[in-house]
Design a protein around this motif. Structure first.
Motif, PDB file in Angstrom:
ATOM      1  N   ILE A 172      10.785 -12.911 -47.124  1.00  0.00           N
ATOM      2  CA  ILE A 172      11.352 -12.019 -46.112  1.00  0.00           C
ATOM      3  C   ILE A 172      11.917 -10.819 -46.859  1.00  0.00           C
ATOM      4  O   ILE A 172      12.551 -10.976 -47.908  1.00  0.00           O
ATOM      5  N   ARG A 183      16.405 -18.287 -40.900  1.00  0.00           N
ATOM      6  CA  ARG A 183      15.607 -19.490 -41.159  1.00  0.00           C
ATOM      7  C   ARG A 183      14.290 -19.469 -40.393  1.00  0.00           C
ATOM      8  O   ARG A 183      13.278 -19.998 -40.847  1.00  0.00           O
ATOM      9  N   ARG A 205       8.078 -10.291 -42.930  1.00  0.00           N
ATOM     10  CA  ARG A 205       8.230 -11.711 -43.235  1.00  0.00           C
ATOM     11  C   ARG A 205       6.894 -12.418 -43.106  1.00  0.00           C
ATOM     12  O   ARG A 205       6.032 -12.024 -42.325  1.00  0.00           O
ATOM     13  N   GLY A 219      12.661 -22.689 -40.237  1.00  0.00           N
ATOM     14  CA  GLY A 219      12.281 -23.301 -41.509  1.00  0.00           C
ATOM     15  C   GLY A 219      13.298 -24.319 -41.989  1.00  0.00           C
ATOM     16  O   GLY A 219      14.457 -24.325 -41.571  1.00  0.00           O
ATOM     17  N   ARG A 238      11.851 -17.957 -49.173  1.00  0.00           N
ATOM     18  CA  ARG A 238      12.049 -18.886 -48.070  1.00  0.00           C
ATOM     19  C   ARG A 238      12.102 -20.346 -48.514  1.00  0.00           C
ATOM     20  O   ARG A 238      12.215 -21.241 -47.659  1.00  0.00           O
ATOM     21  N   SER A 239      12.052 -20.608 -49.826  1.00  0.00           N
ATOM     22  CA  SER A 239      12.204 -21.969 -50.344  1.00  0.00           C
ATOM     23  C   SER A 239      12.608 -21.884 -51.808  1.00  0.00           C
ATOM     24  O   SER A 239      12.393 -20.856 -52.464  1.00  0.00           O
ATOM     25  N   PRO A 274      16.972 -19.176 -46.579  1.00  0.00           N
ATOM     26  CA  PRO A 274      16.445 -18.136 -47.479  1.00  0.00           C
ATOM     27  C   PRO A 274      17.386 -17.903 -48.656  1.00  0.00           C
ATOM     28  O   PRO A 274      18.609 -18.050 -48.535  1.00  0.00           O
TER      29      PRO A 274
END
Length: 328
Positions: free
Chosen positions: A103, A131, A98, A134, A156-157, A138
């Motif tokens: 990830i 997360r 990650r 974050g 991740r976004s 995910p």
């Protein structure tokens, strides 16, 4: 809101199932309601009638009928889900790599990637456990069959998901799978270029080699090489798909007369009792453009049942290489 609305499928929603797309955008809508709206033609994609299992592509328009709009108007804002401690630990054990953008996890066999009829536990429903503080949950950018093990890439976004989806769509992602198959392929390496289609069979829809004139045929290409073999009875193959159709590797192996061990629906029976019922297909490695620049290569170790089969057949199981990031 009472009128019909058309929404456009975004890049990061590439190849998502229609029913899951609706549950993402309209959390209060049940699976039964989605299927009924599809059957009656109220939900359409690109102007055509579709099934709830239809895979969506970026740029397609999805018709949102008035019943869905009415239900959405009544939905109250929902709090951000919180993963329980046990689920978080379970997810963290799967993590191979990650960083701030991605990830990569090693999915065990038997765990579905996404939800569906009769599926109460799936990877997508557990992603809040990754997360790591974050803001965003995910997102999956591709999938593996329920019984296929191995490496899965998460964004991740939403912005990162869009970049990765584009990389998959333009075939910039190199995927390596390992499989144990019945028999010894001749030739021992080659290219399988046979289009696939979906057909109805016992237990539901399955993939199959398409007739040359099938209008619904989807191009599917897989390269393979024999990495080792136990006489002429079993072989260890490296599989390198150029496309990502449902059950592509399973159907292509069966099409050349060498079904994957344990793949009962596609002819992968075996007389070795310890191997029966366990699919021997593993997503071993991903090499792809990193969203922040350069490339990333990550490998996933074999599952216990495939390790045991390798031992029985005398195959040498090399340890996975450490994750390798090459900055551009």
């Amino acid at each position: 809101m009472s009128g019909v609305e058309d929404r456009v499928v975004s890049d990061d929603e590439a190849d998502i199932r229609l029913d899951r797309w609706f549950r993402r955008h309209f959390p209060g809508l049940t699976q039964g309601a989605i299927e009924k709206l599809c059957r009656t033609g109220q939900i359409r994609v690109a102007g055509k009638r579709v099934e709830a299992s239809t895979r969506l592509q970026p740029g397609q328009g999805v018709r949102i009928p008035p019943p869905v709009q009415a239900a959405a108007d009544q939905d109250a804002p929902r709090p951000m889900p919180v993963a329980d401690a046990r689920q978080v630990k379970e997810m963290e054990r799967m993590v191979l790599y990650r960083d701030d953008e991605v990830i990569l996890v090693n999915k065990p066999p038997g765990l579905a990637t996404q939800g569906g009829p009769g599926i109460t536990k799936h990877l997508d429903g557990m992603l809040d456990g990754l997360r790591y503080g974050g803001t965003h949950r995910p997102r999956l950018v591709h999938r593996l069959d329920r019984d296929t093990s191995g490496i899965l890439l998460l964004a991740r976004s939403p912005g990162i998901a869009a970049k990765l989806a584009a990389a998959f769509r333009t075939r910039k992602v190199e995927k390596t799978y390992w499989a144990v198959v019945l028999g010894l392929p001749v030739p021992m390496e080659g290219r399988i270029d046979q289009a696939l289609t979906r057909v109805q069979g016992i237990g539901g829809a399955r993939s199959a080699i398409a007739h040359p004139k099938d209008p619904d045929a989807q191009k599917a290409v897989t390269e393979y090489e024999t990495l080792d073999h136990a006489g002429r009875k079993f072989s260890w193959l490296g599989l390198y798909p150029h496309t990502g159709r449902t059950h592509q590797l399973r159907v292509h192996c069966a099409a050349i007369g060498h079904s994957i061990l344990g793949d009962i629906p596609y002819g992968g029976e075996s007389d070795m009792e310890t191997m029966l019922g366990r699919l021997h297909l593993h997503a071993r490695k991903l090499h792809f453009p990193h969203p922040a620049g350069g490339t990333l290569t990550v490998s996933a170790p074999l599952t216990a049942h495939m390790e045991e089969t390798f031992k029985q057949l005398g195959f040498v199981n090399p340890a996975p290489e450490p994750p390798r990031r090459v900055k551009g």
